[in-house]
Design a protein around this motif. Structure first.
Motif, PDB file in Angstrom:
ATOM      1  N   ARG A  78      14.255 -10.995  -5.185  1.00  0.00           N
ATOM      2  CA  ARG A  78      14.726 -11.529  -6.455  1.00  0.00           C
ATOM      3  C   ARG A  78      16.061 -10.892  -6.869  1.00  0.00           C
ATOM      4  N   ASP A  79      16.663 -11.470  -7.924  1.00  0.00           N
ATOM      5  CA  ASP A  79      17.941 -10.947  -8.415  1.00  0.00           C
ATOM      6  C   ASP A  79      17.801  -9.568  -9.050  1.00  0.00           C
ATOM      7  N   THR A  80      16.576  -9.121  -9.271  1.00  0.00           N
ATOM      8  CA  THR A  80      16.377  -7.743  -9.745  1.00  0.00           C
ATOM      9  C   THR A  80      16.861  -6.736  -8.706  1.00  0.00           C
ATOM     10  N   ALA A  81      17.118  -7.204  -7.466  1.00  0.00           N
ATOM     11  CA  ALA A  81      17.594  -6.324  -6.396  1.00  0.00           C
ATOM     12  C   ALA A  81      19.117  -6.245  -6.334  1.00  0.00           C
ATOM     13  N   ARG A  82      19.824  -6.942  -7.210  1.00  0.00           N
ATOM     14  CA  ARG A  82      21.290  -6.957  -7.134  1.00  0.00           C
ATOM     15  C   ARG A  82      21.876  -5.605  -7.537  1.00  0.00           C
ATOM     16  N   GLN A  83      22.845  -5.152  -6.732  1.00  0.00           N
ATOM     17  CA  GLN A  83      23.550  -3.903  -7.013  1.00  0.00           C
ATOM     18  C   GLN A  83      25.005  -4.053  -6.576  1.00  0.00           C
ATOM     19  N   PRO A  84      25.941  -3.389  -7.261  1.00  0.00           N
ATOM     20  CA  PRO A  84      27.342  -3.424  -6.820  1.00  0.00           C
ATOM     21  C   PRO A  84      27.557  -2.477  -5.637  1.00  0.00           C
ATOM     22  N   VAL A  85      28.424  -2.874  -4.736  1.00  0.00           N
ATOM     23  CA  VAL A  85      28.788  -1.993  -3.619  1.00  0.00           C
ATOM     24  C   VAL A  85      29.555  -0.799  -4.170  1.00  0.00           C
ATOM     25  N   PRO A  86      29.173   0.432  -3.809  1.00  0.00           N
ATOM     26  CA  PRO A  86      29.870   1.618  -4.333  1.00  0.00           C
ATOM     27  C   PRO A  86      31.344   1.650  -3.934  1.00  0.00           C
ATOM     28  N   ASP A  87      32.147   2.231  -4.783  1.00  0.00           N
ATOM     29  CA  ASP A  87      33.561   2.440  -4.478  1.00  0.00           C
ATOM     30  C   ASP A  87      33.688   3.726  -3.672  1.00  0.00           C
ATOM     31  N   ASP A  88      33.252   3.638  -2.426  1.00  0.00           N
ATOM     32  CA  ASP A  88      33.166   4.814  -1.560  1.00  0.00           C
ATOM     33  C   ASP A  88      33.348   4.347  -0.120  1.00  0.00           C
ATOM     34  N   GLU A  89      34.290   4.947   0.588  1.00  0.00           N
ATOM     35  CA  GLU A  89      34.562   4.564   1.977  1.00  0.00           C
ATOM     36  C   GLU A  89      33.344   4.718   2.870  1.00  0.00           C
ATOM     37  N   ALA A  90      32.408   5.564   2.458  1.00  0.00           N
ATOM     38  CA  ALA A  90      31.202   5.767   3.261  1.00  0.00           C
ATOM     39  C   ALA A  90      30.391   4.482   3.399  1.00  0.00           C
ATOM     40  N   TYR A  91      30.622   3.493   2.494  1.00  0.00           N
ATOM     41  CA  TYR A  91      29.872   2.241   2.535  1.00  0.00           C
ATOM     42  C   TYR A  91      30.720   1.063   3.014  1.00  0.00           C
ATOM     43  N   ALA A  92      31.841   1.364   3.657  1.00  0.00           N
ATOM     44  CA  ALA A  92      32.706   0.301   4.180  1.00  0.00           C
ATOM     45  C   ALA A  92      31.994  -0.536   5.239  1.00  0.00           C
ATOM     46  N   PHE A  93      30.971   0.057   5.899  1.00  0.00           N
ATOM     47  CA  PHE A  93      30.239  -0.667   6.937  1.00  0.00           C
ATOM     48  C   PHE A  93      29.508  -1.892   6.390  1.00  0.00           C
ATOM     49  N   LEU A  94      29.348  -1.973   5.059  1.00  0.00           N
ATOM     50  CA  LEU A  94      28.679  -3.132   4.477  1.00  0.00           C
ATOM     51  C   LEU A  94      29.549  -4.382   4.539  1.00  0.00           C
ATOM     52  N   GLY A  95      30.859  -4.186   4.751  1.00  0.00           N
ATOM     53  CA  GLY A  95      31.756  -5.323   4.888  1.00  0.00           C
ATOM     54  C   GLY A  95      32.049  -6.047   3.593  1.00  0.00           C
ATOM     55  N   GLU A  96      31.835  -5.413   2.453  1.00  0.00           N
ATOM     56  CA  GLU A  96      32.071  -6.026   1.151  1.00  0.00           C
ATOM     57  C   GLU A  96      32.985  -5.120   0.316  1.00  0.00           C
ATOM     58  N   LYS A  97      33.780  -5.732  -0.549  1.00  0.00           N
ATOM     59  CA  LYS A  97      34.671  -4.966  -1.408  1.00  0.00           C
ATOM     60  C   LYS A  97      33.864  -4.181  -2.444  1.00  0.00           C
ATOM     61  N   PRO A  98      34.321  -3.001  -2.820  1.00  0.00           N
ATOM     62  CA  PRO A  98      33.637  -2.239  -3.875  1.00  0.00           C
ATOM     63  C   PRO A  98      33.484  -3.076  -5.148  1.00  0.00           C
ATOM     64  N   GLY A  99      32.325  -2.983  -5.752  1.00  0.00           N
ATOM     65  CA  GLY A  99      32.041  -3.735  -6.950  1.00  0.00           C
ATOM     66  C   GLY A  99      31.378  -5.073  -6.692  1.00  0.00           C
ATOM     67  N   THR A 100      31.445  -5.569  -5.447  1.00  0.00           N
ATOM     68  CA  THR A 100      30.782  -6.828  -5.120  1.00  0.00           C
ATOM     69  C   THR A 100      29.276  -6.661  -5.226  1.00  0.00           C
ATOM     70  N   GLU A 101      28.620  -7.608  -5.880  1.00  0.00           N
ATOM     71  CA  GLU A 101      27.169  -7.504  -6.015  1.00  0.00           C
ATOM     72  C   GLU A 101      26.475  -8.038  -4.767  1.00  0.00           C
ATOM     73  N   VAL A 102      25.569  -7.242  -4.243  1.00  0.00           N
ATOM     74  CA  VAL A 102      24.768  -7.612  -3.087  1.00  0.00           C
ATOM     75  C   VAL A 102      23.302  -7.388  -3.444  1.00  0.00           C
ATOM     76  N   HIS A 103      22.421  -7.955  -2.649  1.00  0.00           N
ATOM     77  CA  HIS A 103      20.985  -7.749  -2.865  1.00  0.00           C
ATOM     78  C   HIS A 103      20.525  -6.593  -1.981  1.00  0.00           C
ATOM     79  N   VAL A 104      19.894  -5.609  -2.590  1.00  0.00           N
ATOM     80  CA  VAL A 104      19.493  -4.395  -1.883  1.00  0.00           C
ATOM     81  C   VAL A 104      17.997  -4.155  -2.046  1.00  0.00           C
ATOM     82  N   VAL A 105      17.293  -4.098  -0.925  1.00  0.00           N
ATOM     83  CA  VAL A 105      15.923  -3.587  -0.916  1.00  0.00           C
ATOM     84  C   VAL A 105      16.052  -2.096  -0.633  1.00  0.00           C
ATOM     85  N   PRO A 106      15.809  -1.245  -1.611  1.00  0.00           N
ATOM     86  CA  PRO A 106      16.112   0.182  -1.428  1.00  0.00           C
ATOM     87  C   PRO A 106      15.091   0.914  -0.567  1.00  0.00           C
TER      88      PRO A 106
END
Length: 287
Positions: A78-106
């Motif tokens: 569900r959309d309750t899983a939406r989170q922004p991509v961190p503004d951190d180079e360590a998460y560049a592997f996600l292939g999305e710009k920082p701040g972009t909302e993605v769905h994350v199962v933590p």
């Protein structure tokens, strides 16, 4: 790049105690009929029942817990899983710009979000295998990138296990009696099909392999589709895990004594694993 390459070849070890301990009952029921699972605890794993090696979904949200067939199950995020991509180079592997909302199962359970993990704890499997299984991602079909990664609270750096941006298959060695959860990230809402297979050398000297397609509906706007077919090209077969763990593990992440030792071991592990992959490819080509 080194972290990503290393993560794809590292074995995933049993998760220590602290919220993930569980024991599966040999008498747990096999569910029938279709189900949409959008909250609670579920695990993907091999099951050996009546002599048949399969991949099933263990639904721990049901009371009592049951096993479900992937063909009859949609995991809804569900959309309750939406989170922004961190503004951190360590998460560049996600292939999305920082701040972009993605769905994350933590990696840790979040209320209102289905909690997806995997286990090798079926009693039939525990009796049949000696060391562990190879769990391989063979392909992803969907509107966005899919990434599965682990992150230790001690080391901090994310370790990519599977990524739809990388070549297939992507094998992951999973020890016997493992129960692990990771972060699952979906780049776009929509319906996804994730092709997985699990193979193992059995104690009787034979080899067992099973394949399945996991169906996921990501986002409130995505309607569960039980009949979605996987039509993308797939590798002909899974390949074995590259190697066993080279160091003690905790929660699926390598634990080392210091940064210097980590740097040395990263180089050594990469060289050894690349040599192993090359030898395996040469053997396959010679067949």
């Amino acid at each position: 790049m080194i972290n990503a390459l290393l993560a794809l070849t590292l074995a995933v070890a049993p998760t220590p105690s602290g919220g993930l301990d569980q024991t599966l009952d040999a008498g747990q029921s096999q569910a029938t009929g279709r189900a949409v699972l959008e909250t609670g605890h579920v695990d993907i794993g091999p099951r050996l029942r009546d002599g048949k090696w399969t991949i099933q979904i263990h639904d721990d949200h049901a009371v009592p817990s049951v096993w479900r067939e992937p063909d009859d199950t949609v995991l809804r995020i569900r959309d309750t899983a939406r989170q922004p991509v961190p503004d951190d180079e360590a998460y560049a592997f996600l292939g999305e710009k920082p701040g972009t909302e993605v769905h994350v199962v933590p990696q840790t359970e979040k209320p209102g979000v289905v909690w997806i993990g995997w286990n090798t704890q079926d009693p039939g499997v525990l009796k049949a295998i000696v060391r562990g299984v190879t769990m391989s991602l063979r392909g992803v079909q969907g509107p966005g990138r899919v990434t599965v990664f682990l992150q230790s609270g001690n080391l901090g750096a994310p370790q990519v296990l599977w990524s739809s941006a990388k070549p297939y298959p992507q094998p992951m060695w999973v020890e016997t009696n493992t129960h692990t959860h990771a972060n699952w990230v979906f780049g776009r809402p929509g319906n996804y099909q994730v092709a997985v297979d699990i193979s193992a050398d059995l104690a009787d000297g034979s080899t067992a392999t099973a394949s399945t397609v996991l169906r996921l509906a990501v986002g409130d706007s995505a309607e569960p589709d039980f009949d979605a077919a996987f039509t993308a090209p797939l590798p002909s077969a899974s390949i074995a895990a590259v190697a066993e763990p080279a160091a003690p593990t905790r929660n699926g992440v390598v634990v080392l004594a210091g940064a210097g030792l980590l740097a040395v071991l990263v180089v050594v592990i990469l060289v050894l694993r690349q040599a192993g992959v090359r030898r395996r490819a040469e053997r396959e080509a010679a067949r």
